[in-house]
Design a protein around this motif. Sequence first.
Motif, PDB file in Angstrom:
ATOM      1  N   SER A 113       0.844  -1.205   0.000  1.00  0.00           N
ATOM      2  CA  SER A 113       0.000   0.000   0.000  1.00  0.00           C
ATOM      3  C   SER A 113       0.872   1.245   0.000  1.00  0.00           C
ATOM      4  O   SER A 113       0.647   2.177  -0.782  1.00  0.00           O
ATOM      5  N   LEU A 114       1.868   1.260   0.890  1.00  0.00           N
ATOM      6  CA  LEU A 114       2.754   2.417   0.934  1.00  0.00           C
ATOM      7  C   LEU A 114       3.520   2.555  -0.382  1.00  0.00           C
ATOM      8  O   LEU A 114       3.688   3.671  -0.891  1.00  0.00           O
ATOM      9  N   GLU A 115       3.957   1.444  -0.956  1.00  0.00           N
ATOM     10  CA  GLU A 115       4.674   1.511  -2.235  1.00  0.00           C
ATOM     11  C   GLU A 115       3.790   2.120  -3.322  1.00  0.00           C
ATOM     12  O   GLU A 115       4.253   2.924  -4.137  1.00  0.00           O
ATOM     13  N   ALA A 116       2.498   1.768  -3.346  1.00  0.00           N
ATOM     14  CA  ALA A 116       1.574   2.321  -4.341  1.00  0.00           C
ATOM     15  C   ALA A 116       1.407   3.830  -4.152  1.00  0.00           C
ATOM     16  O   ALA A 116       1.353   4.590  -5.125  1.00  0.00           O
ATOM     17  N   LEU A 117       1.348   4.274  -2.902  1.00  0.00           N
ATOM     18  CA  LEU A 117       1.207   5.701  -2.622  1.00  0.00           C
ATOM     19  C   LEU A 117       2.476   6.457  -3.008  1.00  0.00           C
ATOM     20  O   LEU A 117       2.417   7.527  -3.620  1.00  0.00           O
ATOM     21  N   LEU A 118       3.630   5.890  -2.671  1.00  0.00           N
ATOM     22  CA  LEU A 118       4.907   6.538  -2.983  1.00  0.00           C
ATOM     23  C   LEU A 118       5.086   6.710  -4.492  1.00  0.00           C
ATOM     24  O   LEU A 118       5.633   7.713  -4.947  1.00  0.00           O
ATOM     25  N   ALA A 119       4.594   5.740  -5.255  1.00  0.00           N
ATOM     26  CA  ALA A 119       4.733   5.801  -6.718  1.00  0.00           C
ATOM     27  C   ALA A 119       3.970   6.983  -7.316  1.00  0.00           C
ATOM     28  O   ALA A 119       4.283   7.433  -8.417  1.00  0.00           O
ATOM     29  N   CYS A 120       2.986   7.512  -6.591  1.00  0.00           N
ATOM     30  CA  CYS A 120       2.162   8.626  -7.095  1.00  0.00           C
ATOM     31  C   CYS A 120       2.652   9.990  -6.616  1.00  0.00           C
ATOM     32  O   CYS A 120       2.184  11.029  -7.101  1.00  0.00           O
ATOM     33  N   GLY A 124       3.901  18.511  -6.481  1.00  0.00           N
ATOM     34  CA  GLY A 124       2.710  19.307  -6.747  1.00  0.00           C
ATOM     35  C   GLY A 124       1.385  18.644  -6.439  1.00  0.00           C
ATOM     36  O   GLY A 124       0.338  19.188  -6.782  1.00  0.00           O
ATOM     37  N   ASN A 125       1.411  17.451  -5.791  1.00  0.00           N
ATOM     38  CA  ASN A 125       0.123  16.813  -5.512  1.00  0.00           C
ATOM     39  C   ASN A 125       0.010  16.339  -4.066  1.00  0.00           C
ATOM     40  O   ASN A 125       0.965  16.416  -3.285  1.00  0.00           O
ATOM     41  N   ILE A 126      -1.189  15.899  -3.731  1.00  0.00           N
ATOM     42  CA  ILE A 126      -1.483  15.291  -2.431  1.00  0.00           C
ATOM     43  C   ILE A 126      -2.019  13.904  -2.747  1.00  0.00           C
ATOM     44  O   ILE A 126      -2.919  13.759  -3.582  1.00  0.00           O
ATOM     45  N   VAL A 127      -1.471  12.882  -2.114  1.00  0.00           N
ATOM     46  CA  VAL A 127      -1.878  11.504  -2.371  1.00  0.00           C
ATOM     47  C   VAL A 127      -2.513  10.955  -1.101  1.00  0.00           C
ATOM     48  O   VAL A 127      -1.917  11.022  -0.019  1.00  0.00           O
ATOM     49  N   GLN A 128      -3.732  10.425  -1.248  1.00  0.00           N
ATOM     50  CA  GLN A 128      -4.435   9.904  -0.076  1.00  0.00           C
ATOM     51  C   GLN A 128      -4.975   8.511  -0.375  1.00  0.00           C
ATOM     52  O   GLN A 128      -5.608   8.283  -1.404  1.00  0.00           O
ATOM     53  N   PRO A 129      -4.741   7.557   0.536  1.00  0.00           N
ATOM     54  CA  PRO A 129      -5.277   6.214   0.336  1.00  0.00           C
ATOM     55  C   PRO A 129      -6.763   6.161   0.674  1.00  0.00           C
ATOM     56  O   PRO A 129      -7.261   6.948   1.481  1.00  0.00           O
ATOM     57  N   SER A 130      -7.423   5.198   0.055  1.00  0.00           N
ATOM     58  CA  SER A 130      -8.844   4.982   0.311  1.00  0.00           C
ATOM     59  C   SER A 130      -9.077   3.477   0.391  1.00  0.00           C
ATOM     60  O   SER A 130      -8.452   2.710  -0.342  1.00  0.00           O
ATOM     61  N   TYR A 131      -9.946   3.074   1.291  1.00  0.00           N
ATOM     62  CA  TYR A 131     -10.340   1.672   1.396  1.00  0.00           C
ATOM     63  C   TYR A 131     -11.865   1.614   1.440  1.00  0.00           C
ATOM     64  O   TYR A 131     -12.482   2.227   2.317  1.00  0.00           O
ATOM     65  N   GLN A 132     -12.456   0.945   0.473  1.00  0.00           N
ATOM     66  CA  GLN A 132     -13.918   0.843   0.351  1.00  0.00           C
ATOM     67  C   GLN A 132     -14.580   2.227   0.419  1.00  0.00           C
ATOM     68  O   GLN A 132     -15.585   2.432   1.094  1.00  0.00           O
ATOM     69  N   GLY A 133     -13.944   3.193  -0.263  1.00  0.00           N
ATOM     70  CA  GLY A 133     -14.509   4.531  -0.352  1.00  0.00           C
ATOM     71  C   GLY A 133     -14.241   5.442   0.835  1.00  0.00           C
ATOM     72  O   GLY A 133     -14.641   6.602   0.823  1.00  0.00           O
ATOM     73  N   LYS A 134     -13.548   4.944   1.849  1.00  0.00           N
ATOM     74  CA  LYS A 134     -13.228   5.766   3.030  1.00  0.00           C
ATOM     75  C   LYS A 134     -11.764   6.179   2.974  1.00  0.00           C
ATOM     76  O   LYS A 134     -10.887   5.339   2.763  1.00  0.00           O
ATOM     77  N   ARG A 135     -11.513   7.454   3.204  1.00  0.00           N
ATOM     78  CA  ARG A 135     -10.149   7.981   3.126  1.00  0.00           C
ATOM     79  C   ARG A 135      -9.368   7.676   4.400  1.00  0.00           C
ATOM     80  O   ARG A 135      -9.908   7.758   5.501  1.00  0.00           O
ATOM     81  N   GLY A 136      -8.076   7.362   4.211  1.00  0.00           N
ATOM     82  CA  GLY A 136      -7.260   6.970   5.351  1.00  0.00           C
ATOM     83  C   GLY A 136      -5.893   7.637   5.371  1.00  0.00           C
ATOM     84  O   GLY A 136      -5.715   8.742   4.865  1.00  0.00           O
ATOM     85  N   GLU A 164      -9.458  22.460   0.870  1.00  0.00           N
ATOM     86  CA  GLU A 164      -9.152  23.649   0.068  1.00  0.00           C
ATOM     87  C   GLU A 164      -8.394  23.314  -1.224  1.00  0.00           C
ATOM     88  O   GLU A 164      -8.275  24.157  -2.102  1.00  0.00           O
ATOM     89  N   ASN A 165      -7.854  22.105  -1.317  1.00  0.00           N
ATOM     90  CA  ASN A 165      -7.018  21.734  -2.476  1.00  0.00           C
ATOM     91  C   ASN A 165      -7.507  20.446  -3.134  1.00  0.00           C
ATOM     92  O   ASN A 165      -6.700  19.605  -3.550  1.00  0.00           O
ATOM     93  N   THR A 166      -8.829  20.311  -3.259  1.00  0.00           N
ATOM     94  CA  THR A 166      -9.381  19.061  -3.798  1.00  0.00           C
ATOM     95  C   THR A 166      -8.843  18.734  -5.194  1.00  0.00           C
ATOM     96  O   THR A 166      -8.680  17.561  -5.541  1.00  0.00           O
ATOM     97  N   GLN A 167      -8.542  19.763  -5.990  1.00  0.00           N
ATOM     98  CA  GLN A 167      -8.055  19.529  -7.342  1.00  0.00           C
ATOM     99  C   GLN A 167      -6.683  18.859  -7.353  1.00  0.00           C
ATOM    100  O   GLN A 167      -6.310  18.222  -8.338  1.00  0.00           O
ATOM    101  N   ALA A 168      -5.942  18.985  -6.260  1.00  0.00           N
ATOM    102  CA  ALA A 168      -4.591  18.413  -6.194  1.00  0.00           C
ATOM    103  C   ALA A 168      -4.564  17.027  -5.560  1.00  0.00           C
ATOM    104  O   ALA A 168      -3.532  16.362  -5.565  1.00  0.00           O
ATOM    105  N   VAL A 169      -5.704  16.590  -4.996  1.00  0.00           N
ATOM    106  CA  VAL A 169      -5.739  15.316  -4.270  1.00  0.00           C
ATOM    107  C   VAL A 169      -5.917  14.155  -5.237  1.00  0.00           C
ATOM    108  O   VAL A 169      -6.853  14.125  -6.038  1.00  0.00           O
ATOM    109  N   GLN A 170      -4.990  13.212  -5.162  1.00  0.00           N
ATOM    110  CA  GLN A 170      -5.084  11.979  -5.939  1.00  0.00           C
ATOM    111  C   GLN A 170      -5.460  10.860  -4.973  1.00  0.00           C
ATOM    112  O   GLN A 170      -4.677  10.502  -4.092  1.00  0.00           O
ATOM    113  N   LEU A 171      -6.667  10.330  -5.119  1.00  0.00           N
ATOM    114  CA  LEU A 171      -7.112   9.225  -4.271  1.00  0.00           C
ATOM    115  C   LEU A 171      -6.606   7.915  -4.854  1.00  0.00           C
ATOM    116  O   LEU A 171      -6.724   7.687  -6.060  1.00  0.00           O
ATOM    117  N   VAL A 172      -6.050   7.065  -4.004  1.00  0.00           N
ATOM    118  CA  VAL A 172      -5.569   5.752  -4.435  1.00  0.00           C
ATOM    119  C   VAL A 172      -6.377   4.702  -3.680  1.00  0.00           C
ATOM    120  O   VAL A 172      -6.246   4.560  -2.462  1.00  0.00           O
TER     121      VAL A 172
END
Length: 195
Positions: A113-120, A124-136, A164-172
Motif C-alpha cells: 500500500s505504501l509503495e503504491a502511494l509513494l509511486a504517485c 505538486g500533488n497530495i496523495v491519499q489512500p482509500s479503502y472501500q470509499g473511506k479515506r485513510g 481547500e485543495n481538492t483539485q490536487a488530491v489523488q485518491l488511491v
Amino acid sequence: MHADVAALMLAAGYSRRFGSDKRRLQLSDGRSLLSASLALPCALLHEVWLVLRPNDDAAELALPEGIRLVQHPATAQGMGHSLAAGITRLQAESSAQAVAIFLADMPHIRRESLEALLACANAGNIVQPSYQGKRGHPVLFGRDFWPQLSRLSGDAGARTLLQENTQAVQLVELDDPGVLQDIDSAADGQRLQQG
C-alpha cells in the motif's frame, strides 16, 4: 529506499481516549505500538521524522536507529501544531519533494500500500489512500503544500488543507483496511494485543 519522500510520524498526542500512553502498548510480538507503527516507514523511506511530546525522553521509547526527532512546546496544543512543527523542521532540513504523514497508532498499513502511494507522490500533488470509499492514512503532501502545512494549528490536522485543495488530491483505492485502522480505545488495544 525512497529518497524523494520523507516520513513524518505524529506521536505527540496524549492518548486521552485510550486512558494511558498507547504508544507504549505491548503487542503480541513484543514490540510497542509506536515501534510497530514506525517499522513500515523505516523499511521504505530513507528519512523518518518523529514528532514527540516536549517532555518525552526518547531513550525510554526504544526508537529505531536514525529517527530524527521533533519536540516543540506547541505540540501539546493539538495535531495541527504537531504537523506544523514537524513540517517547519522538514522545510529547513530536508530535500525531499513530498512528505508522508503517518499516525503513531496505525501499525497495520501494508508495505504494498505504501509503495503504491509513494509511486504517485510528487511536489505538486497530495496523495491519499482509500479503502472501500473511506479515506485513510498516510497522506502524502508534495513540497508545494508544505508552507500551508507549516501554518496549521488546533486539533483538526490537515483536514481543511485537503478540502481547500481538492483539485490536487489523488485518491488511491487500496485493498487494505490497515489504512483506516487506528488504536483509539482500550478495546482497540486489547484486540490488537490478541492479534
